[in-house]
Design an enzyme around this catalytic site. Structure first.
Site, PDB file in Angstrom:
ATOM      1  N   GLY A   1      -7.675  -8.665  -5.663  1.00  0.00           N
ATOM      2  CA  GLY A   1      -6.864  -9.766  -5.167  1.00  0.00           C
ATOM      3  C   GLY A   1      -7.642 -10.775  -4.366  1.00  0.00           C
ATOM      4  O   GLY A   1      -7.319 -11.960  -4.374  1.00  0.00           O
TER       5      GLY A   1
ATOM      6  N   ASN B   1       2.803 -11.772  -0.459  1.00  0.00           N
ATOM      7  CA  ASN B   1       2.305 -12.574  -1.578  1.00  0.00           C
ATOM      8  C   ASN B   1       3.167 -12.336  -2.809  1.00  0.00           C
ATOM      9  O   ASN B   1       3.695 -11.249  -3.027  1.00  0.00           O
ATOM     10  CB  ASN B   1       0.830 -12.257  -1.864  1.00  0.00           C
ATOM     11  CG  ASN B   1       0.651 -11.194  -2.934  1.00  0.00           C
ATOM     12  OD1 ASN B   1       0.709 -11.484  -4.132  1.00  0.00           O
ATOM     13  ND2 ASN B   1       0.462  -9.943  -2.506  1.00  0.00           N
TER      14      ASN B   1
ATOM     15  N   ASN C   1      -3.474  -1.379 -13.203  1.00  0.00           N
ATOM     16  CA  ASN C   1      -2.452  -1.852 -12.272  1.00  0.00           C
ATOM     17  C   ASN C   1      -1.100  -1.873 -12.987  1.00  0.00           C
ATOM     18  O   ASN C   1      -0.839  -2.732 -13.827  1.00  0.00           O
ATOM     19  CB  ASN C   1      -2.808  -3.244 -11.758  1.00  0.00           C
ATOM     20  CG  ASN C   1      -1.899  -3.695 -10.622  1.00  0.00           C
ATOM     21  OD1 ASN C   1      -0.821  -3.147 -10.411  1.00  0.00           O
ATOM     22  ND2 ASN C   1      -2.335  -4.708  -9.889  1.00  0.00           N
TER      23      ASN C   1
ATOM     24  N   ASN D   1       5.017  -8.370  -8.587  1.00  0.00           N
ATOM     25  CA  ASN D   1       5.105  -9.801  -8.851  1.00  0.00           C
ATOM     26  C   ASN D   1       5.041 -10.193 -10.321  1.00  0.00           C
ATOM     27  O   ASN D   1       5.025 -11.380 -10.640  1.00  0.00           O
ATOM     28  CB  ASN D   1       3.991 -10.529  -8.077  1.00  0.00           C
ATOM     29  CG  ASN D   1       4.131 -10.328  -6.579  1.00  0.00           C
ATOM     30  OD1 ASN D   1       5.228 -10.364  -6.043  1.00  0.00           O
ATOM     31  ND2 ASN D   1       3.012 -10.091  -5.913  1.00  0.00           N
TER      32      ASN D   1
ATOM     33  N   LYS E   1      -3.323   2.546 -10.167  1.00  0.00           N
ATOM     34  CA  LYS E   1      -2.878   2.029  -8.878  1.00  0.00           C
ATOM     35  C   LYS E   1      -1.364   2.149  -8.798  1.00  0.00           C
ATOM     36  O   LYS E   1      -0.646   1.657  -9.676  1.00  0.00           O
ATOM     37  CB  LYS E   1      -3.308   0.571  -8.691  1.00  0.00           C
ATOM     38  CG  LYS E   1      -3.032   0.032  -7.294  1.00  0.00           C
ATOM     39  CD  LYS E   1      -3.775  -1.265  -7.052  1.00  0.00           C
ATOM     40  CE  LYS E   1      -3.640  -1.721  -5.612  1.00  0.00           C
ATOM     41  NZ  LYS E   1      -4.480  -2.897  -5.318  1.00  0.00           N
TER      42      LYS E   1
ATOM     43  N   ASN F   1      -0.340  -0.095  -3.700  1.00  0.00           N
ATOM     44  CA  ASN F   1      -0.156  -1.528  -3.866  1.00  0.00           C
ATOM     45  C   ASN F   1       0.715  -2.056  -2.720  1.00  0.00           C
ATOM     46  O   ASN F   1       1.006  -1.336  -1.769  1.00  0.00           O
ATOM     47  CB  ASN F   1       0.510  -1.796  -5.229  1.00  0.00           C
ATOM     48  CG  ASN F   1       0.020  -3.085  -5.867  1.00  0.00           C
ATOM     49  OD1 ASN F   1      -0.088  -4.108  -5.201  1.00  0.00           O
ATOM     50  ND2 ASN F   1      -0.265  -3.049  -7.153  1.00  0.00           N
TER      51      ASN F   1
ATOM     52  N   GLY G   1      -0.419  -5.077   4.861  1.00  0.00           N
ATOM     53  CA  GLY G   1      -0.832  -5.127   6.248  1.00  0.00           C
ATOM     54  C   GLY G   1      -0.200  -4.027   7.084  1.00  0.00           C
ATOM     55  O   GLY G   1       0.203  -2.979   6.575  1.00  0.00           O
TER      56      GLY G   1
ATOM     57  N   TYR H   1      -8.030  -5.535   2.296  1.00  0.00           N
ATOM     58  CA  TYR H   1      -7.769  -6.896   1.840  1.00  0.00           C
ATOM     59  C   TYR H   1      -7.139  -7.678   3.000  1.00  0.00           C
ATOM     60  O   TYR H   1      -7.768  -8.525   3.608  1.00  0.00           O
ATOM     61  CB  TYR H   1      -6.859  -6.886   0.615  1.00  0.00           C
ATOM     62  CG  TYR H   1      -6.465  -8.262   0.097  1.00  0.00           C
ATOM     63  CD1 TYR H   1      -6.309  -9.348   0.944  1.00  0.00           C
ATOM     64  CD2 TYR H   1      -6.229  -8.488  -1.245  1.00  0.00           C
ATOM     65  CE1 TYR H   1      -5.943 -10.602   0.478  1.00  0.00           C
ATOM     66  CE2 TYR H   1      -5.858  -9.741  -1.727  1.00  0.00           C
ATOM     67  CZ  TYR H   1      -5.701 -10.788  -0.858  1.00  0.00           C
ATOM     68  OH  TYR H   1      -5.336 -12.026  -1.310  1.00  0.00           O
TER      69      TYR H   1
END
Length: 345
Positions: free
Chosen positions: A66, A114, A176, A181, A220, A249, A273, A323
């Protein structure tokens, strides 16, 4: 601290508080650096070798997929202390991703939302770039996903195309099937669909490898799976010889968001996060217990300190990726994690 207090706020002010513009310009700047940049050499690089799913890693900290989707800054990441790099998620077809705005920073919650939608230049373009510029000085993972316009019943061939195209360049592939999304993508985590996909990818990998050992395939997974669904997924992975798991993820949950930024939680997309820290570690622990530690796990999700990374390894991960923590805290985080994990066994 310098990055968090001065540099990051300055970047956002200069770019109109547009998180995606900050991301894009950062990657573009790093792409201009020469291989093994002399100004960074020895400042961030840390060595603490580990061998996982047959690959030797100079340290246990990787850049998650990403950040550098199209592999434009591959030679800069090792100089920032990363022991491996995962590019993508790349799809067979080039695609622009979802409409903007689609990236939202929640700095007060150490979080990001995102809904990028696998924006990338396509498998052929990435293969051409890797052929021309070469691989980084550390193991390279390539995350592959489904093109948005391809129906689910044609997904297997879509993934196989990317695998074949990029096979000469990857040290491992991440399959993935868990991004929130791309419409319908998470349905590929169901037993029948995943078994078909992994079976075909394993066969294709064995054919491409010839007399060599096939390139490791990792899956993933989403943090939103129930324990029973995750246990079923692990059975499928075991049946098809998957080399490892990447957990996790981004999440569709908004649990843990606080303060005024909780309003941004109404934005659709995957949350990453600090709010994901505990759940990602729970999933890693579940996988470790369920498989008796036989299946290596790359732990990712909510790692914002060396202590977070240490707890992820203690839960059963063999490697970690960052990330959101890197985006929010800068390269000093990579150095902190490496120093915290130095000599971990």
């Amino acid at each position: 601290m310098l990055f968090e207090k001065l540099l990051r706020p300055a970047l956002y002010r200069l770019n109109g508080n547009d998180a995606e513009t900050v991301h894009e310009r950062t990657v573009r700047l790093l792409s201009l650096l020469p291989a093994d940049p002399p100004l960074l050499r020895g400042i961030y690089a840390e060595d603490d070798p580990a061998t996982v799913f047959g690959l030797r890693f100079p340290n246990r900290v990787g850049l998650a997929a990403g950040m550098d989707k199209d592999g434009r800054a591959l030679h800069a990441w090792p100089a920032l202390g990363f022991g491996f790099v995962e590019v993508g998620t790349v799809t067979r077809l080039a695609q622009p991703g979802n409409p903007k705005p689609r990236l939202f920073t929640l700095a007060g919650n150490d979080a990001v939302i995102n809904r990028m939608g696998f924006n990338n230049s396509g498998a052929d373009a990435l293969a051409a770039r890797l052929a021309a510029r070469g691989k980084p000085a550390v193991p390279l993972g390539i995350s592959i996903g489904k093109s948005k316009v391809v129906p689910l019943d044609e997904a297997v061939e879509d993934y196989r195309y990317s695998l074949r195209t990029l096979y000469p360049h990857a040290d491992y592939f991440a399959v993935n099937v868990s991004s929130p999304n791309t419409p319908g993508l998470r349905e590929l985590q169901d037993r029948a669909a995943l078994a078909e996909l992994l079976g075909e990818l394993r066969r294709t990998s064995a054919e491409l490898a010839g007399d060599r050992e096939p390139t490791p395939l990792l899956v993933k997974v989403a943090p939103d799976l129930t324990d029973s669904a995750l246990a079923e997924l692990l059975e499928v992975c075991d049946e098809h010889g998957v080399a490892g798991l990447i957990a996790t993820n981004t999440t569709l949950s908004r649990e843990g968001l606080t303060g005024q930024e909780a309003v941004l939680g109404k934005e659709t997309g995957g949350l990453s996060g600090r709010p994901l820290t505990a759940r990602a570690r729970e999933v890693v622990g579940f996988v470790h217990r369920q498989t008796g530690g036989r299946l290596p796990v790359i732990g990712v999700g909510g790692i914002l300190s060396g202590a977070d990374a240490r707890r992820m390894l203690d839960a059963g991960a063999s490697l970690v990726q960052v990330y959101t923590g890197f985006a929010l805290k800068g390269p000093g985080l990579v150095r902190e994690i490496n120093r915290t994990l130095g000599g971990w066994r």
